[in-house]
Enzyme design. Structure first.
Site, PDB file in Angstrom:
ATOM      1  N   ASN A   9       0.801  -1.131   0.020  1.00 51.49           N
ATOM      2  CA  ASN A   9       0.123  -0.016   0.062  1.00 51.49           C
ATOM      3  C   ASN A   9       0.941   1.282   0.103  1.00 51.49           C
ATOM      4  O   ASN A   9       1.405   1.420   0.949  1.00 51.49           O
ATOM      5  CB  ASN A   9      -0.852  -0.036   1.244  1.00 51.49           C
ATOM      6  CG  ASN A   9      -1.649   1.332   1.311  1.00 51.49           C
ATOM      7  OD1 ASN A   9      -1.934   1.854   0.545  1.00 51.49           O
ATOM      8  ND2 ASN A   9      -2.194   1.156   2.674  1.00 51.49           N
ATOM      9  N   LYS A  11       0.003   4.172  -0.036  1.00 51.17           N
ATOM     10  CA  LYS A  11      -0.392   5.275   0.423  1.00 51.17           C
ATOM     11  C   LYS A  11      -0.449   6.813  -0.525  1.00 51.17           C
ATOM     12  O   LYS A  11      -0.225   6.654  -1.684  1.00 51.17           O
ATOM     13  CB  LYS A  11      -0.056   5.566   1.918  1.00 51.17           C
ATOM     14  CG  LYS A  11      -0.170   4.462   2.575  1.00 51.17           C
ATOM     15  CD  LYS A  11       0.003   4.506   4.036  1.00 51.17           C
ATOM     16  CE  LYS A  11      -0.028   3.039   4.895  1.00 51.17           C
ATOM     17  NZ  LYS A  11      -0.275   3.195   6.354  1.00 51.17           N
ATOM     18  N   HIS A  96      -9.713   1.066   5.013  1.00 48.63           N
ATOM     19  CA  HIS A  96      -8.115   1.379   5.722  1.00 48.63           C
ATOM     20  C   HIS A  96      -8.361   2.219   6.935  1.00 48.63           C
ATOM     21  O   HIS A  96      -9.132   3.212   6.793  1.00 48.63           O
ATOM     22  CB  HIS A  96      -7.095   2.025   4.678  1.00 48.63           C
ATOM     23  CG  HIS A  96      -5.743   1.784   5.231  1.00 48.63           C
ATOM     24  ND1 HIS A  96      -5.423   2.906   6.040  1.00 48.63           N
ATOM     25  CD2 HIS A  96      -4.690   0.828   5.085  1.00 48.63           C
ATOM     26  CE1 HIS A  96      -4.183   2.603   6.491  1.00 48.63           C
ATOM     27  NE2 HIS A  96      -3.777   1.350   5.999  1.00 48.63           N
ATOM     28  N   GLU A  98      -6.791   4.647   8.122  1.00 50.17           N
ATOM     29  CA  GLU A  98      -6.536   6.075   8.008  1.00 50.17           C
ATOM     30  C   GLU A  98      -7.710   6.618   7.327  1.00 50.17           C
ATOM     31  O   GLU A  98      -8.043   7.829   7.496  1.00 50.17           O
ATOM     32  CB  GLU A  98      -5.269   6.327   6.870  1.00 50.17           C
ATOM     33  CG  GLU A  98      -4.056   6.082   7.655  1.00 50.17           C
ATOM     34  CD  GLU A  98      -2.890   5.418   7.000  1.00 50.17           C
ATOM     35  OE1 GLU A  98      -2.936   5.598   5.743  1.00 50.17           O
ATOM     36  OE2 GLU A  98      -1.932   4.860   7.501  1.00 50.17           O
ATOM     37  N   GLU A 168      -5.246  -5.073  10.450  1.00 50.81           N
ATOM     38  CA  GLU A 168      -4.324  -4.113  10.762  1.00 50.81           C
ATOM     39  C   GLU A 168      -4.605  -3.312  12.066  1.00 50.81           C
ATOM     40  O   GLU A 168      -5.347  -2.348  12.054  1.00 50.81           O
ATOM     41  CB  GLU A 168      -4.526  -3.026   9.634  1.00 50.81           C
ATOM     42  CG  GLU A 168      -3.946  -3.739   8.223  1.00 50.81           C
ATOM     43  CD  GLU A 168      -3.556  -2.642   7.248  1.00 50.81           C
ATOM     44  OE1 GLU A 168      -2.235  -2.848   6.878  1.00 50.81           O
ATOM     45  OE2 GLU A 168      -4.232  -1.601   7.036  1.00 50.81           O
ATOM     46  N   GLY A 174       2.578   1.957  10.911  1.00 53.49           N
ATOM     47  CA  GLY A 174       3.605   3.077  10.639  1.00 53.49           C
ATOM     48  C   GLY A 174       4.306   3.583  11.794  1.00 53.49           C
ATOM     49  O   GLY A 174       4.936   4.399  12.077  1.00 53.49           O
ATOM     50  N   SER A 214       3.278  -2.426  10.140  1.00 50.93           N
ATOM     51  CA  SER A 214       4.967  -2.185  10.220  1.00 50.93           C
ATOM     52  C   SER A 214       5.498  -3.878   9.903  1.00 50.93           C
ATOM     53  O   SER A 214       6.477  -4.454  10.552  1.00 50.93           O
ATOM     54  CB  SER A 214       5.476  -2.068  11.828  1.00 50.93           C
ATOM     55  OG  SER A 214       5.102  -0.580  12.251  1.00 50.93           O
TER      56      SER A 214
HETATM   57  P1  PGA Z   1       2.965   0.321   7.712  1.00 48.12           P
HETATM   58  O1  PGA Z   1       1.651   0.183   7.007  1.00 48.12           O
HETATM   59  O2  PGA Z   1       3.471  -1.101   6.923  1.00 48.12           O
HETATM   60  O3  PGA Z   1       3.754   1.159   7.077  1.00 48.12           O
HETATM   61  O4  PGA Z   1       2.714   0.046   9.149  1.00 48.12           O
HETATM   62  C1  PGA Z   1       0.682  -0.593   6.925  1.00 48.12           C
HETATM   63  C2  PGA Z   1      -0.809  -0.292   6.138  1.00 48.12           C
HETATM   64  O5  PGA Z   1      -1.415   0.618   6.591  1.00 48.12           O
HETATM   65  O6  PGA Z   1      -1.261  -0.670   5.475  1.00 48.12           O
END
Ligand code: PGA
Length: 251
Positions: A9, A11, A96, A98, A168, A174, A214
């Site tokens: 992803n 983003k 997601h 976010e 997730e 992140g 992560s």
């Molecule tokens: P990350 O993000 O691997 O940077 O933690 C995962 C995601 O939000 O899909």
């Protein structure tokens, strides 16, 4: 047997040129990989260019969101699922955290988006996961169960064949703070039991459940060793082709 899925992803990162370059590097590095499905999710503006360059390869393309609307119309700024299909993408990430956090995504809108995705012949990667407060107060399973019930409401067994779930935990996204393989396995098994309850045991056994939060080249194989972890949704570590390729080649 559930075929693993490793999805990146990207983003809100990368211009079109950089997206294409990363996709081409990745395609070269993973060309021999047949043990898993590989997906990348660039920003909307790069979808078509990336899909064109990956055509005929073992790397598929996903959008990161789509409209709840099934038909074209007066929805400024929105993108309909069939426009995503038209770009050459095959998947859409839906719900997601976010988008839940910053764009008011709800389980109802997640459900409408999944329906739009399926109606236009695409597949959905549906994200669920609790935040830190919810985990610390012992509410993680209740939150995830609610997200599953709302998001997957009314979906048939045939619909479920085109759904991938991504667990997730928000506190691991992140942050560099990965859930332990035990914590992830426990929640994945819970999600599978919920799907067995809402749909069927067979459906639960064949649904791929990815872990996200992560994921890095250094922790992927411990995660993939767990029975109910069928792949990963990778953010930061998917931006670099070499790092993402080493996650794809976790074996
Ligand atoms: P990350 O993000 O691997 O940077 O933690 C995962 C995601 O939000 O899909």
């Amino acid at each position: 047997m559930r075929k693993p899925v490793i999805a990146g992803n990207w983003k809100m990162h990368k211009f079109v040129g950089d997206s294409v370059d990363t996709a081409v590097d990745l395609k070269r590095s993973v060309s021999g990989a047949t043990h898993c499905e590989i997906i990348v999710a660039p920003v909307f503006t790069a979808l078509k260019s990336v899909a064109d360059r990956l055509e005929g390869s073992n790397v598929s393309v996903s959008a990161q969101d789509c409209s709840t609307e099934v038909d074209h119309g007066a929805r400024t700024g929105e993108i309909c699922a069939d426009m995503i299909a038209d770009s050459g993408a095959k998947y859409v990430i839906v719900g997601h955290s976010e988008r839940r956090q910053f764009n008011g995504e709800t389980d109802q809108s997640v459900n409408a988006k999944i329906r739009a995705v399926l109606q236009h012949g695409l597949r959905a990667i549906v994200c669920v996961g609790e935040d830190l407060r919810q985990r610390e107060s012992g509410d993680a399973e209740r939150v995830v169960a609610e997200q599953l019930a709302g998001g997957l409401a009314g979906l048939t067994l045939a619909d479920m064949e085109r759904i991938i779930i991504a667990y997730e935990p928000v506190w691991a996204i992140g942050t560099g703070k990965t859930a332990t393989p035990e914590q992830a396995q426990e929640m994945h098994a819970f999600i599978r039991r919920r799907i067995a309850g809402s749909h069927s045991r067979e459906c639960a056994d064949s649904t791929r459940i990815l872990y996200g939060g992560s994921v890095k080249p250094g922790n992927i194989s411990d995660l993939m060793d767990r029975e109910d972890i069928d792949g990963a949704l990778v953010g930061g570590a998917s931006l670099d082709a070499e790092s993402f390729a080493s996650i794809v080649n976790y074996k």
